[in-house]
Write an enzyme that holds these catalytic residues in place. Sequence first.
Site, PDB file in Angstrom:
ATOM      1  N   CYS A 199      43.923  71.277  73.806  1.00  0.00           N
ATOM      2  CA  CYS A 199      44.975  70.552  73.079  1.00  0.00           C
ATOM      3  C   CYS A 199      44.401  69.929  71.805  1.00  0.00           C
ATOM      4  CB  CYS A 199      45.566  69.469  73.983  1.00  0.00           C
ATOM      5  SG  CYS A 199      46.756  68.423  73.134  1.00  0.00           S
ATOM      6  N   CYS A 233      45.769  66.382  71.040  1.00  0.00           N
ATOM      7  CA  CYS A 233      45.200  65.307  71.869  1.00  0.00           C
ATOM      8  C   CYS A 233      43.763  65.003  71.445  1.00  0.00           C
ATOM      9  CB  CYS A 233      45.167  65.703  73.343  1.00  0.00           C
ATOM     10  SG  CYS A 233      46.596  66.593  73.921  1.00  0.00           S
ATOM     11  N   ASP A 234      42.949  66.046  71.283  1.00  0.00           N
ATOM     12  CA  ASP A 234      41.505  65.826  71.141  1.00  0.00           C
ATOM     13  C   ASP A 234      40.976  66.028  69.723  1.00  0.00           C
ATOM     14  OD1 ASP A 234      41.393  65.356  73.867  1.00  0.00           O
ATOM     15  OD2 ASP A 234      41.224  67.492  74.310  1.00  0.00           O
TER      16      ASP A 234
END
Length: 318
Positions: A141, A144-145
């Site tokens: 992701c 997200c990261d």
Amino acid sequence: MTTMEGDMKTDWDIIIIGGGTAGLSAAQYGARANLRTLLIEEMAPGGLTLIISDLENYPGFPEPIQGFELAQRFTEQAEKFGAEIMSATVTSIDKQKDHFTVEASDKKLTAYTVILATGAQHRKLEIPGEEDFSGKGVSYCATCDGPLFKNKKLLVVGGGDAACDEAMFLSKITDKVTLVHRRDRFRAQPSLAQRVQANNHIEVRFNHEIKEIKGDTQVRSAVLYNNHEDSTYEEEFDAVFVFIGSIPQTALVPDAEKDEIGYIITDQCMRTSIPGLYAVGDVRNTPFRQIVVGAGDGAVASHCAAQYIDELKGQSYD
Ligand code: NAP
């Protein structure tokens, strides 16, 4: 409410399993058609849409909308029309004569119809280091990261829309994105693939496979194989982002007919091979996995479920 075997009184008209945008759309259309509609989701409603940063192709939004915001709007709209959303894990679906029993967090709930909207999960590379460095530089992701790796050297694996989309996102965080794809051309939509290739923060390497991910407490390098030149080399990277497709989540319905990859086969009404069971969104054998398509699937499934329930009641009560 409890099931009264024989007179076909069920807890719900429709139980939707999975709260991604396909499931939420089904919930909205079901509730709006005055059907007793329950959606069961084990995480927050929204599914994979929640982690999309800038959605630029959802109709009606000429400016990109955050996936999180779109998912919230889907949820609000479904609830506004009376759909109930339950947070629970579904462990089984059983078909009785004319209804289903859905077991969720130790509750047994009955419904005339079930709409399966369980989506698909990220496919893994299954190479040495992937599991060990998951969450330590190996990610599925970018939204997200990605922000954890500002100005770092990033490797993206895959050749579909997801790999291209996410590489574009990462190219805003760093100018050192390398995208490797195992073939000599992208699977992604041509317009997106062209934008990736024109982006000077992204270096595309076709005919490349990743063989191993190495590091200490964090990812430090990847072993890459050039299948055109038959050569292997190791290169330093700070993170590896993997986008190599998905695996449909069909464990709850082992008897539903599937295609050769494992996606549930539906007709144009989203009907599966099991009467009263519908499948929508990424879990079914759709030709195009998009939020707008899943939303359309949800609307069609609830419409057809309503017709099925009418027929069922007509057959039983008339
Ligand atoms: P996908 O379209 O199935 O593409 C997967 C890619 O990963 C392919 O290029 C495939 O290579 C490669 N791959 C598969 N297994 C691999 C392995 N073991 N090692 C290395 N590479 C591997 O999956 P996706 O990109 O996740 O997209 C899924 C669906 O969501 C698609 O229908 C897509 O259109 C949709 N989607 C759309 C958007 C958008 O419209 N913006 C964004 C994201 C996703 P080959 O090409 O050689 O098979």
